[in-house]
Write an enzyme that holds these catalytic residues in place. Sequence first.
Site, short mmCIF file in Angstrom:
data_model
loop_
_atom_site.label_atom_id
_atom_site.label_comp_id
_atom_site.label_asym_id
_atom_site.label_seq_id
_atom_site.Cartn_x
_atom_site.Cartn_y
_atom_site.Cartn_z
N ARG A 126 0.18 -6.40 11.90
CA ARG A 126 0.28 -5.49 10.77
C ARG A 126 1.63 -5.68 10.11
O ARG A 126 2.66 -5.83 10.79
CB ARG A 126 0.13 -4.02 11.21
CG ARG A 126 -1.29 -3.58 11.50
CD ARG A 126 -2.15 -3.53 10.22
NE ARG A 126 -3.54 -3.15 10.47
CZ ARG A 126 -4.53 -4.00 10.72
NH1 ARG A 126 -4.32 -5.29 10.76
NH2 ARG A 126 -5.76 -3.54 10.90
N GLU B 296 0.95 -5.34 1.38
CA GLU B 296 -0.21 -6.19 1.11
C GLU B 296 -1.32 -5.48 0.34
O GLU B 296 -2.14 -6.12 -0.31
CB GLU B 296 -0.77 -6.78 2.41
CG GLU B 296 -1.44 -5.78 3.33
CD GLU B 296 -2.08 -6.45 4.55
OE1 GLU B 296 -1.37 -7.18 5.24
OE2 GLU B 296 -3.28 -6.22 4.79
N HIS C 101 -4.14 -12.06 5.11
CA HIS C 101 -4.94 -11.29 6.07
C HIS C 101 -6.27 -11.99 6.35
O HIS C 101 -7.34 -11.39 6.20
CB HIS C 101 -5.15 -9.86 5.58
CG HIS C 101 -5.26 -8.87 6.71
ND1 HIS C 101 -4.58 -7.68 6.74
CD2 HIS C 101 -5.97 -8.91 7.87
CE1 HIS C 101 -4.89 -7.02 7.84
NE2 HIS C 101 -5.74 -7.77 8.55
#
Length: 332
Positions: free
Chosen positions: A234, A263, A295
């Site tokens: 994360r 993000e 991601h």
Amino acid sequence: MKISFFSTQPYDIKFFKECNEKFKFELEFFESNLDEHTVNIIEDSEAICVFVNDVVNDKVINKLVKKGIKYIALRNAGFNNVDLESAKRNGLKVCRVPAYSPEAVAEHTLAMLLTLNRKTHKAYNRVREQNFSLNGLLGTTIHGKTVGVIGTGNIGKVFAKTIKSLGTHVLLYDPFPNDELISEGFNYVSLEELLKQSNIISLHCPLTPETHHIINKDTISVMKQGVYLINTSRGGLIDTRAIIEGLKSKRIGALGIDVYEQEDKLFFRDLSETIIEDETIQLLLSFPNVLVTAHQAFFTEEALSQIALVTLDNLKQLKEFNSIENKSAELV
Ligand code: NAD
């Protein structure tokens, strides 16, 4: 039962529609992220299905309750974007997909590490332009290096075993050590020792108040000069400003990130025709030794099939459990 999906991409629609042939739910797909405004588009649904950058805070949850939503299904593992206290208070049931393909994420972590080290991304472009020179492509041999793995749950465990198989010396840190890894001879050490000794550090812990900015100015200052850091967990685990200083001072020799603090405003979108206002990501992208992927560590066919299956099955089970609860309440 009708389920409203947020942040949907074409691949979500494909895998969920295929899987739903077995479940026969009514599926509705929205491209937009869930937030305090977009929550208003929900109509007549009992459940929502959300992803990593959807906002499920107290305000959104209050609106979900008014819309008649009973279930929140996360089609991912991490749940740092959901206010679980508020969901509980409001009687909403939350489910997630705790482990869909830890191998997929561990393999992407390895891909990022090997790419950064051997600069295959640069070699690919260089050779296509008929530049066959090796200058600037020098890497190191991973065999024999010390690799620190922070967080040894589903993904960290697979990554630790995989990277060990390359002949590395692996150090682990986790407040809850994994018995299987201990029995296989892996070493747990303190966070400080891991940071001091590792040539390569990979983050595999969840984002919690304790792990927020676990990589910061102080922790970077004890790392080895030229350390490689990979984060597929994360974005909030890394203080981005501090890592930029670490890159400038060359303490950080290479950085691979599949996740980024900001993000939610960038990832999963094609912004190629847009002027990006986030100067931090622009700066990060300007470093030759930084590799950013958007991601995508989870993004394999096997993982998407498993995510769809577990998510729809979670909702089926919650719905069945709820009707049993209601029946027993009627009997009382
Ligand atoms: P997991 O829950 O199986 O394992 C997490 C581990 O971290 C646990 O062993 C836990 O004890 C440990 N941990 C907790 N606090 C810690 C701390 N302060 N320091 C060190 N370790 C700590 O989770 P997982 O499935 O292995 O996922 C790991 C991370 O990967 C999560 O953040 C998840 O959101 C992320 N993830 C990313 C992708 C992607 O596509 N990039 C996909 C799946 C998961």
